[in-house]
Motif scaffolding. Structure first.
Motif, PDB file in Angstrom:
ATOM      1  N   SER A 147      30.951  24.394  37.439  1.00 24.82           N
ATOM      2  CA  SER A 147      31.781  23.585  38.328  1.00 24.82           C
ATOM      3  C   SER A 147      32.571  24.427  39.303  1.00 24.82           C
ATOM      4  N   ASN A 148      32.924  23.795  40.416  1.00 23.89           N
ATOM      5  CA  ASN A 148      34.018  24.295  41.226  1.00 23.89           C
ATOM      6  C   ASN A 148      35.308  24.015  40.446  1.00 23.89           C
ATOM      7  N   GLN A 149      36.318  24.814  40.664  1.00 19.47           N
ATOM      8  CA  GLN A 149      37.569  24.603  39.931  1.00 19.47           C
ATOM      9  C   GLN A 149      38.209  23.280  40.321  1.00 19.47           C
ATOM     10  N   ARG A 150      38.829  22.645  39.333  1.00 19.63           N
ATOM     11  CA  ARG A 150      39.433  21.341  39.563  1.00 19.63           C
ATOM     12  C   ARG A 150      40.672  21.427  40.453  1.00 19.63           C
ATOM     13  N   SER A 151      41.560  22.401  40.202  1.00 26.66           N
ATOM     14  CA  SER A 151      42.848  22.444  40.904  1.00 26.66           C
ATOM     15  C   SER A 151      43.331  23.883  41.089  1.00 26.66           C
ATOM     16  N   PRO A 152      42.628  24.689  41.860  1.00 26.75           N
ATOM     17  CA  PRO A 152      43.119  26.060  42.060  1.00 26.75           C
ATOM     18  C   PRO A 152      44.496  26.051  42.714  1.00 26.75           C
ATOM     19  N   ARG A 153      45.344  26.982  42.272  1.00 27.17           N
ATOM     20  CA  ARG A 153      46.721  27.001  42.719  1.00 27.17           C
ATOM     21  C   ARG A 153      46.845  27.696  44.078  1.00 27.17           C
ATOM     22  N   PRO A 154      47.889  27.360  44.854  1.00 31.87           N
ATOM     23  CA  PRO A 154      48.098  28.013  46.151  1.00 31.87           C
ATOM     24  C   PRO A 154      48.166  29.532  46.064  1.00 31.87           C
ATOM     25  N   ILE A 155      48.708  30.068  44.966  1.00 34.59           N
ATOM     26  CA  ILE A 155      48.825  31.518  44.858  1.00 34.59           C
ATOM     27  C   ILE A 155      47.450  32.177  44.783  1.00 34.59           C
ATOM     28  N   SER A 156      46.460  31.472  44.240  1.00 35.04           N
ATOM     29  CA  SER A 156      45.106  32.025  44.193  1.00 35.04           C
ATOM     30  C   SER A 156      44.512  32.107  45.597  1.00 35.04           C
ATOM     31  N   HIS A 157      44.795  31.113  46.412  1.00 36.26           N
ATOM     32  CA  HIS A 157      44.353  31.181  47.812  1.00 36.26           C
ATOM     33  C   HIS A 157      45.094  32.302  48.558  1.00 36.26           C
ATOM     34  N   ALA A 158      46.351  32.527  48.189  1.00 38.99           N
ATOM     35  CA  ALA A 158      47.098  33.628  48.799  1.00 38.99           C
ATOM     36  C   ALA A 158      46.474  34.978  48.434  1.00 38.99           C
ATOM     37  N   PHE A 159      45.994  35.105  47.196  1.00 43.39           N
ATOM     38  CA  PHE A 159      45.311  36.328  46.799  1.00 43.39           C
ATOM     39  C   PHE A 159      44.055  36.556  47.645  1.00 43.39           C
ATOM     40  N   ILE A 160      43.316  35.502  47.894  1.00 51.50           N
ATOM     41  CA  ILE A 160      42.119  35.632  48.729  1.00 51.50           C
ATOM     42  C   ILE A 160      42.503  36.061  50.134  1.00 51.50           C
ATOM     43  N   GLU A 161      43.561  35.455  50.678  1.00 52.31           N
ATOM     44  CA  GLU A 161      44.003  35.833  52.026  1.00 52.31           C
ATOM     45  C   GLU A 161      44.510  37.272  52.044  1.00 52.31           C
ATOM     46  N   ALA A 162      45.211  37.693  50.994  1.00 50.95           N
ATOM     47  CA  ALA A 162      45.678  39.086  50.928  1.00 50.95           C
ATOM     48  C   ALA A 162      44.500  40.046  50.907  1.00 50.95           C
ATOM     49  N   SER A 163      43.436  39.684  50.219  1.00 51.01           N
ATOM     50  CA  SER A 163      42.239  40.524  50.178  1.00 51.01           C
ATOM     51  C   SER A 163      41.592  40.600  51.549  1.00 51.01           C
ATOM     52  N   ARG A 164      41.570  39.489  52.245  1.00 54.22           N
ATOM     53  CA  ARG A 164      41.009  39.487  53.606  1.00 54.22           C
ATOM     54  C   ARG A 164      41.861  40.331  54.545  1.00 54.22           C
ATOM     55  N   GLN A 165      43.176  40.325  54.314  1.00 59.04           N
ATOM     56  CA  GLN A 165      44.049  41.180  55.128  1.00 59.04           C
ATOM     57  C   GLN A 165      43.773  42.656  54.880  1.00 59.04           C
ATOM     58  N   CYS A 166      43.142  42.956  53.741  1.00 59.97           N
ATOM     59  CA  CYS A 166      42.736  44.338  53.431  1.00 59.97           C
ATOM     60  C   CYS A 166      41.273  44.574  53.797  1.00 59.97           C
ATOM     61  N   GLN A 167      40.717  43.696  54.601  1.00 63.11           N
ATOM     62  CA  GLN A 167      39.374  43.827  55.166  1.00 63.11           C
ATOM     63  C   GLN A 167      38.250  43.576  54.169  1.00 63.11           C
ATOM     64  N   HIS A 168      38.539  42.846  53.097  1.00 69.94           N
ATOM     65  CA  HIS A 168      37.480  42.444  52.175  1.00 69.94           C
ATOM     66  C   HIS A 168      36.949  41.079  52.592  1.00 69.94           C
ATOM     67  N   VAL A 169      35.650  40.907  52.526  1.00 69.57           N
ATOM     68  CA  VAL A 169      35.027  39.681  53.021  1.00 69.57           C
ATOM     69  C   VAL A 169      35.207  38.551  52.015  1.00 69.57           C
ATOM     70  N   HIS A 170      35.255  37.328  52.517  1.00 70.26           N
ATOM     71  CA  HIS A 170      35.325  36.155  51.659  1.00 70.26           C
ATOM     72  C   HIS A 170      33.923  35.817  51.166  1.00 70.26           C
ATOM     73  N   ASN A 171      33.798  35.529  49.879  1.00 73.16           N
ATOM     74  CA  ASN A 171      32.504  35.187  49.285  1.00 73.16           C
ATOM     75  C   ASN A 171      32.670  33.883  48.511  1.00 73.16           C
ATOM     76  N   GLU A 172      31.963  32.845  48.915  1.00 75.80           N
ATOM     77  CA  GLU A 172      32.083  31.539  48.262  1.00 75.80           C
ATOM     78  C   GLU A 172      31.189  31.416  47.041  1.00 75.80           C
ATOM     79  N   ASN A 173      30.279  32.371  46.839  1.00 72.41           N
ATOM     80  CA  ASN A 173      29.354  32.285  45.712  1.00 72.41           C
ATOM     81  C   ASN A 173      29.006  33.690  45.237  1.00 72.41           C
ATOM     82  N   PHE A 174      29.693  34.157  44.192  1.00 77.09           N
ATOM     83  CA  PHE A 174      29.425  35.483  43.653  1.00 77.09           C
ATOM     84  C   PHE A 174      28.040  35.570  43.011  1.00 77.09           C
TER      85      PHE A 174
END
Length: 537
Positions: A147-174
């Motif tokens: 499944s996709n996660q039911r209710s990911p928290r805003p802080i998890s999205h912030a972690f993804i954005e922080a990683s992108r700010q460090c030039q890591h690419v977003h991956n929707e499917n590992f």
């Protein structure tokens, strides 16, 4: 007397019990040392926070310890393993990861014919009922709910954005064409109306729906103590229920699915393994196999933890039980909310050197403070980030403490025995620190549980040795292959013996680059087909 006796009802044993009993003419018995795996702490995803630590009670958890580790300042490591139908899939973070496709091609290159990625992919797809549907890489309609996660928290999205700010690419499917990048994990969680938001352990996927089959017998709270041999053929299993010693016979095969610790332990208790080690414990050698218990590999992991001012994460806050009650009601009503969280919501697969062909470190971003496997509790709310090395060079072993089958095995991962592992983990720690210090996470960062900003490389190395430990992926102790140290052949039959196979994570010749639950389920799906083929031959 049964046709097949499966020892261990974890991720592999659950698959085998269901698949083999599809044939009504075949009788199957599944022995499991723990309970039925149906309790609330299993079904509720966030229940892993209560079961992981093994304290104050060992709930669905063997809660093993390692011998003192020289590479970790002499500390004993902690090794939680599931003890219930579903095994470790009943207490894990539900993360659905296969590893890198090249990991399986490595297996094939080591002489494991039939185990390249293209050859195992059909079994990943066969197992899977992915909420995103079916394509060339994913399956729909299988027993395992992904499944996709039911209710990911805003802080998890912030972690993804922080990683992108460090030039890591977003991956929707590992588990897609490319593993590298940062994103939210898919999880083994029900996404149907009836059980929406509940954990989909291997038992919930495979065993519980089929437990009333007349040709499937499930015996729980049954601790296997010995394999019974007639010459070089395995013919039965001795086990205990309470204080009572019992025995069960297998007409066709006995299949060990106890995992990377319990399967080699049972072999050794039964006289199969390195002869000198068996004789040291007064055990007669039935069949010498020097590789039993060797080749232990695990993902060594380092954890950052910080307190935060937001309530929208897990934490311990006196006098705010109203929030917990509201979260429980939301989960039961809709399958969403905090209690539906896998806890490790976001993550990343990164390369510590851009020249590498595949990622060599993995991150798990956790919506709570995890300190010493949740055995050290902190008042307040916070978040953590794990970073582990994916392909360690260090090799450990599993042996016996003595001949008592009720004692835990002797577990020696030999963490950081190879200096290259410390170098890789240090590089991963520094990359993770950069992400945690990026702007997107600063509004959440209140106080670091263990300060990490500004630490020198030497300071970080010291902290790694002081606090690093497993992220729960031991494999390799009954490795598959064709060399002298292989325990099973590529059809997972124990070399030199008849009527005996090992089917679990212990057969992996090399650790995959990711979580090991999905690969273990794949191994069992493929093994079930091989067993059917051999029976028909």
């Amino acid at each position: 007397m049964f046709d097949y006796v499966i020892v261990g009802g974890g991720s592999a044993g659950s698959v085998l019990a269901a698949r083999l009993s599809e044939d009504p003419d075949i009788s199957v018995c599944l022995l499991e040392a723990g309970g039925d795996g149906k309790g609330l702490l299993v079904r509720m995803p966030v229940g892993t926070a209560a079961t992981l630590s093994g304290w104050p009670l060992k709930i669905n958890n063997w809660a093993f310890e390692t011998v003192p580790q020289p590479g970790l300042n002499g500390r004993r490591g902690y090794q939680p393993r599931g003890k219930a139908l579903g095994g470790s899939s009943a207490i894990n973070a539900m993360i659905y990861i296969r590893g890198h496709r090249a990991d399986y091609d490595d297996w094939a290159d080591l002489g494991c014919d039939g185990w390249s990625f293209d050859e195992v992919l059909p079994y990943f797809r066969k197992a899977e009922n992915n909420e995103r549907g079916s394509n060339e890489l994913h399956g729909a309609g299988g027993p395992l709910q992904v499944s996709n996660q039911r209710s990911p928290r805003p802080i998890s999205h912030a972690f993804i954005e922080a990683s992108r700010q460090c030039q890591h690419v977003h991956n929707e499917n590992f588990n897609g064409p490319d593993q590298e990048g940062v994103g939210l994990y898919q999880v083994t969680q029900f996404h149907s109306a009836e059980k929406n938001g509940e954990r989909c352990s291997a038992a919930a996927a495979y065993v519980h729906p089929n437990e009333k089959r007349p040709n499937l017998t499930i015996i729980t709270n049954a601790h296997a103590t010995r394999i019974v041999f007639d010459g070089k053929r395995a013919v039965g299993v001795a086990y205990r229920v309470g204080r009572e010693e019992k025995q069960i016979q297998a007409g066709r095969e006995i299949i060990l699915s106890g995992g990377a610790f319990n399967s080699p332990q049972l072999l050794q208790l039964s006289g199969v393994g390195p002869a000198d080690e068996l004789s040291a414990h007064g055990i007669d050698t039935v069949h010498e196999l020097p590789g039993v218990g060797k080749n232990l590999q695990d993902h060594l992991d380092y954890v950052f933890a910080s307190k935060t001012g937001t309530w929208d994460v897990l934490g311990i806050t006196p006098k705010r039980f109203d929030r917990q009650i509201a979260a429980a009601l939301e989960w039961r009503r809709t399958g969403t909310g905090m209690l539906a969280s896998p806890i490790a919501e976001a993550g990343a697969f990164l390369k510590t050197n851009p020249s590498l062909e595949r990622p060599d470190v993995q991150l798990h971003f956790v919506i709570g403070i995890v300190d010493d496997h949740n055995r050290k509790m902190h008042v307040g709310h916070g978040y953590s980030c794990h970073v582990c090395i994916l392909r360690p060079h260090s090799r450990g072993e599993v042996g016996l403490i003595d001949s008592d089958p009720l004692k835990q095995p002797r577990i020696d991962p030999q963490f950081l025995a190879d200096a290259r592992d410390e170098d890789t983990l240090l590089a991963g720690v520094k990359m993770t620190r950069q992400i945690l210090e990026a702007p997107a996470l600063q509004p959440f960062r209140k106080k670091d549980v263990y300060p990490y900003s500004g630490l020198s490389d030497d300071d970080l190395r010291d902290d790694i040795r002081q606090r690093a430990d497993t992220v729960y992926h031991p494999v390799g102790t009954c490795k598959m292959g064709t060399d002298d140290m292989a325990v099973v052949d590529p059809r997972l039959k124990v070399r030199g013996l008849d009527g005996l196979r090992v089917v679990d994570a212990s057969v992996m010749p090399k650790l995959v680059g990711g979580n090991t639950n999905a690969p273990t389920i794949m191994i069992a799906e493929k093994a079930a087909d091989m067993i059917r083929q051999d029976r028909a031959a």
